[in-house]
Every structure is written in structure tokens, then in C-alpha cells.
Design a protein around this motif. Structure first.
Motif, PDB file in Angstrom:
ATOM      1  N   ARG A  62       0.159  39.751   8.879  1.00 30.15           N
ATOM      2  CA  ARG A  62       1.286  41.018   8.623  1.00 30.15           C
ATOM      3  C   ARG A  62       1.213  41.195   6.678  1.00 30.15           C
ATOM      4  O   ARG A  62       1.906  40.532   6.071  1.00 30.15           O
ATOM      5  CB  ARG A  62       2.903  41.275   8.751  1.00 30.15           C
ATOM      6  N   GLU A 123      -2.356  47.300  11.926  1.00 29.68           N
ATOM      7  CA  GLU A 123      -0.684  48.175  12.297  1.00 29.68           C
ATOM      8  C   GLU A 123      -0.995  49.356  13.173  1.00 29.68           C
ATOM      9  O   GLU A 123      -0.598  50.440  13.804  1.00 29.68           O
ATOM     10  CB  GLU A 123       0.283  48.110  11.453  1.00 29.68           C
ATOM     11  N   ARG A 125      -1.614  52.429  12.256  1.00 30.99           N
ATOM     12  CA  ARG A 125      -0.402  53.542  11.791  1.00 30.99           C
ATOM     13  C   ARG A 125      -1.463  55.098  11.259  1.00 30.99           C
ATOM     14  O   ARG A 125      -0.998  55.658  11.806  1.00 30.99           O
ATOM     15  CB  ARG A 125       0.639  53.611  11.192  1.00 30.99           C
ATOM     16  N   GLN A 135       0.512  55.278   4.558  1.00 32.34           N
ATOM     17  CA  GLN A 135       0.118  53.763   4.577  1.00 32.34           C
ATOM     18  C   GLN A 135       0.044  53.040   3.470  1.00 32.34           C
ATOM     19  O   GLN A 135      -0.570  51.923   3.315  1.00 32.34           O
ATOM     20  CB  GLN A 135      -0.417  53.952   6.616  1.00 32.34           C
TER      21      GLN A 135
ATOM     22  N   ASP B  79       8.415  50.307  15.486  1.00 33.78           N
ATOM     23  CA  ASP B  79       7.183  50.410  16.682  1.00 33.78           C
ATOM     24  C   ASP B  79       8.214  50.118  17.643  1.00 33.78           C
ATOM     25  O   ASP B  79       7.080  50.259  18.767  1.00 33.78           O
ATOM     26  CB  ASP B  79       6.740  49.164  16.708  1.00 33.78           C
ATOM     27  N   PRO B 100       5.000  49.814   3.534  1.00 27.88           N
ATOM     28  CA  PRO B 100       4.959  49.037   4.703  1.00 27.88           C
ATOM     29  C   PRO B 100       5.165  48.152   4.520  1.00 27.88           C
ATOM     30  O   PRO B 100       5.268  47.019   4.834  1.00 27.88           O
ATOM     31  CB  PRO B 100       3.207  49.462   4.875  1.00 27.88           C
ATOM     32  N   ARG B 103       8.621  46.888   5.108  1.00 28.85           N
ATOM     33  CA  ARG B 103       9.277  47.492   5.764  1.00 28.85           C
ATOM     34  C   ARG B 103       8.835  46.069   7.013  1.00 28.85           C
ATOM     35  O   ARG B 103       9.447  45.646   7.854  1.00 28.85           O
ATOM     36  CB  ARG B 103       8.862  48.755   6.504  1.00 28.85           C
ATOM     37  N   ASN B 104       7.412  45.362   7.115  1.00 25.49           N
ATOM     38  CA  ASN B 104       7.580  44.262   7.392  1.00 25.49           C
ATOM     39  C   ASN B 104       8.098  43.333   6.865  1.00 25.49           C
ATOM     40  O   ASN B 104       8.479  41.953   7.520  1.00 25.49           O
ATOM     41  CB  ASN B 104       5.980  43.813   6.934  1.00 25.49           C
TER      42      ASN B 104
END
Lengths: 159, 187
Positions: A62, A123, A125, A135, B79, B100, B103-104
């Protein structure tokens, strides 16, 4: 109980596929350890406040900001920086696309842009150009290379 | 930036006991809020207690709604199938927030516990009653765009005055500073 509070912590992480172990001040960030202890200076310190994205790395696949992650909290985790993205001399598809589309100018934000794009693909998205731009909003480019950055990621993603 | 000590909690009870053993310690999970405040000198905890690995991140559908664990990360909530289908406004709101990468990392609990996003609060060198009681409010008369609450409200000042008068006497400014950090942590 108070003995459990440490001013230095022992950290064992997988960094770019290799096990790394060492001690760091308890208040060190992941970015501090990567740059100052491991000599991996691909992740950049720019805003140092989780705004610009130049320090973006992958932790357990991530994308996160290394400047706002405590190093001690990454013990046992798997970290990938720009130095570990290519495999056996073969560039990652996102890296190849950045080269092909000339998706940089000064290059300072590029490691973070590329790691962020790799995280983005995982991801799922980004379905069109608008969502791709949204994103990638966690990465700033002061040179304004955005059109080519977006083109490179769109190309690599097959979007 | 003042260094701090670190301890990782192994259970919720352990976290509570660690907090009791170390007054002035702050809880940390994702770290994005605490480390931002710490780097901006808006908070100076003597120690942090890492609760990031506690099993408090479940998202459960219940008869009366959905329960979101305090340690659920923003991206994971957005998600989650139940959130996406039954509570799309929550998913959309989360995906419209921060970035992003944040948020992770950021948890829902930490998100709710954020301190003011006022740039003056988070920028050392500017007067700010919240950061340094009695120093003033740079937002008043300054740039107040993107501020959720404009400048300084009389009600805030009254609360500050009460606090200051209680803190007067034997309690010095250091005590007040630690008290603010303590108030920030979810204890």
C-alpha cells in the motif's frame, strides 16, 4: 510497565526484498530510517508533512507517506522504495512508461509519483482520466509535468 | 521537535495500562495526525503508545446500522462491500477526503480525533490560543480561507479563561502544554 517505553527501538523490516534490522530513535520516521540509516535516498524529504508525496513508498503493497509513518510501527512489514522496483535490471512498467512519456522535468517528485502510481494500479480505482488524476492527487509536481505523468500512468495501466 | 519514547500495546487492556503508567503519553495508530502535530510543535508528547496493531478494525453490519472499528483505515472503510452498497455516502465522503496515501494510513478513530486544521494552529511562530494559551489568534484579521470556524469565538475564549485560571498558581505553562496533549489523545 514503564520499562516497556523505549527511546530507541529495534526494527526488522523487509526492504526491497532484503531483510534489514537495526535500531532507531523511537521518534524516527520510516523516511528517516530509509534515507539516513539505509542510504536509500530515492524517497525524498520535501514538505515533510504528508502533503507533497515525494516520500511515497509501498508498505505491504500500500502506498503511504514515509514522512508520517513511525519507523518503529513498521517492524515486521515489507517496504518497497524506488530502488527496489526494477527486477533483475528490468524496469517496472510504470518506470518504463515514465521514460517513454518523458513524465518528469527536474525529477525530484518522480520516485514518489512512480511508487504512488504502482500503488494506484493495485487499488483499481482509476477507471478513466478524471479518476486517475483524482487518485494521483497525493503527489505534487512543482515543474507541472502532470500531462505526461497522467499519460504515462494511463499507458502503463492500459486505461 | 522533542523526542518521545515508544511502546507497542498488545491488547486494549495493555494500552490502558501503558497510558496509566505514563501520564502525558499519546496514542498513535496510523501516525499521520500525531506526527504532523509533533513536527509542527503543536503537540509534544513525552511518549507514544502504538495501538495500530490492536484488532479494533472490524466493520460489522448490525440490526441498527453498521459498526466501524476505530482502527479501520479510511481506505478500507471506503472499500468495504457493506459500506459501498448500503452506505455509499460514507464511501464517497472518505474518498473525497485527504489523499490516497493518507487514506491508506489514517484510521477512522484518529480522523475523528484530529485537531483543528487551522494553518495558524499548525504553523509555529503565529499567535494561537489553542497552541499557546494567551498568545492571541492570528486567524482573527488574518487569512481565514479554508477555516471551518472563523477566527476566535467568545465562547472559546471563556473556556480558555476558565482553564487558565484553574491552571494558575502552582501549575506552570509546561503543565498546561501537557494537558493539551493529553486532551488530544483518546483516553
Amino acid at each position: 510497565m514503564t520499562r516497556r517505553f523505549l527511546d530507541h527501538t529495534e526494527i526488522a523490516m523487509s526492504v526491497n526484498g532484503e531483510p534489514r534490522r537495526g535500531a532507531a530513535p523511537a521518534c524516527a520516521t520510516l523516511l528517516d530510517v530509509l534515507r539516513d540509516e539505509l542510504g536509500l535516498t530515492g524517497a525524498k524529504r520535501a514538505c515533510d508533512r504528508g502533503t507533497c508525496g515525494a516520500c511515497t513508498v509501498l508498505v505491504d503493497d500500500r502506498r503511504i507517506y514515509a514522512c508520517l509513518a513511525l519507523a518503529a510501527a513498521q517492524d515486521g512489514r515489507r517496504v518497497v522504495t524506488i530502488e527496489g522496483l526494477a527486477r533483475g535490471g528490468e524496469l517496472h512498467p510504470i518506470q518504463r512508461a515514465f521514460v517513454a512519456h518523458d513524465a518528469l522535468q527536474c525529477g525530484y517528485c518522480t520516485p514518489g509519483q512512480i511508487l504512488s502510481a504502482v500503488g494506484l494500479l493495485g487499488e483499481g480505482r482509476a477507471t478513466d482520466e478524471a479518476s486517475l488524476r483524482e487518485q494521483m492527487s497525493g503527489n505534487l509536481c512543482r515543474c507541472g509535468a502532470y500531462p505526461n505523468i497522467v499519460a504515462a500512468i494511463r499507458d502503463a495501466a492500459g486505461a | 521537535m522533542q523526542p518521545f519514547d515508544y511502546a507497542r500495546a498488545t491488547s486494549a487492556r495493555d494500552a490502558i495500562e501503558l497510558a496509566a503508567a505514563r501520564p502525558g503519553a499519546a496514542f498513535v495508530a496510523g501516525g499521520s495526525e500525531l506526527l504532523s502535530l509533533w513536527k509542527d510543535a503543536a503537540c509534544a508528547p513525552a511518549a507514544v503508545i502504538d495501538i495500530g496493531r490492536l484488532p479494533l478494525d472490524a466493520i460489522e453490519l448490525r440490526d441498527d446500522g453498521v459498526a466501524i472499528g476505530a482502527l479501520a483505515r479510511m481506505a478500507d472503510v471506503a472499500d468495504h462491500p457493506v459500506i459501498r452498497t448500503d452506505y455509499p455516502v460514507i464511501a464517497e465522503a472518505l474518498l473525497a477526503s485527504a489523499s490516497p496515501q493518507l487514506r491508506n494510513a489514517a484510521t477512522v478513530g484518529g480522523n475523528l480525533l484530529q485537531r483543528t486544521r487551522c494553518a495558524y494552529f499548525r504553523t509555529p511562530g503565529f499567535a494561537c490560543h489553542k497552541r499557546a494559551p494567551g498568545s492571541g489568534c492570528a486567524a482573527r484579521g488574518g487569512d481565514d480561507r479554508r477555516h471551518a470556524i472563523r477566527a476566535c469565538q467568545a465562547r472559546c475564549m471563556r473556556r480558555w479563561s476558565v482553564r487558565r485560571s484553574r491552571a494558575a498558581g502552582s501549575r506552570g505553562s509546561t503543565t498546561r502544554s501537557r494537558a493539551r496533549c493529553r486532551a488530544w489523545s483518546p483516553s
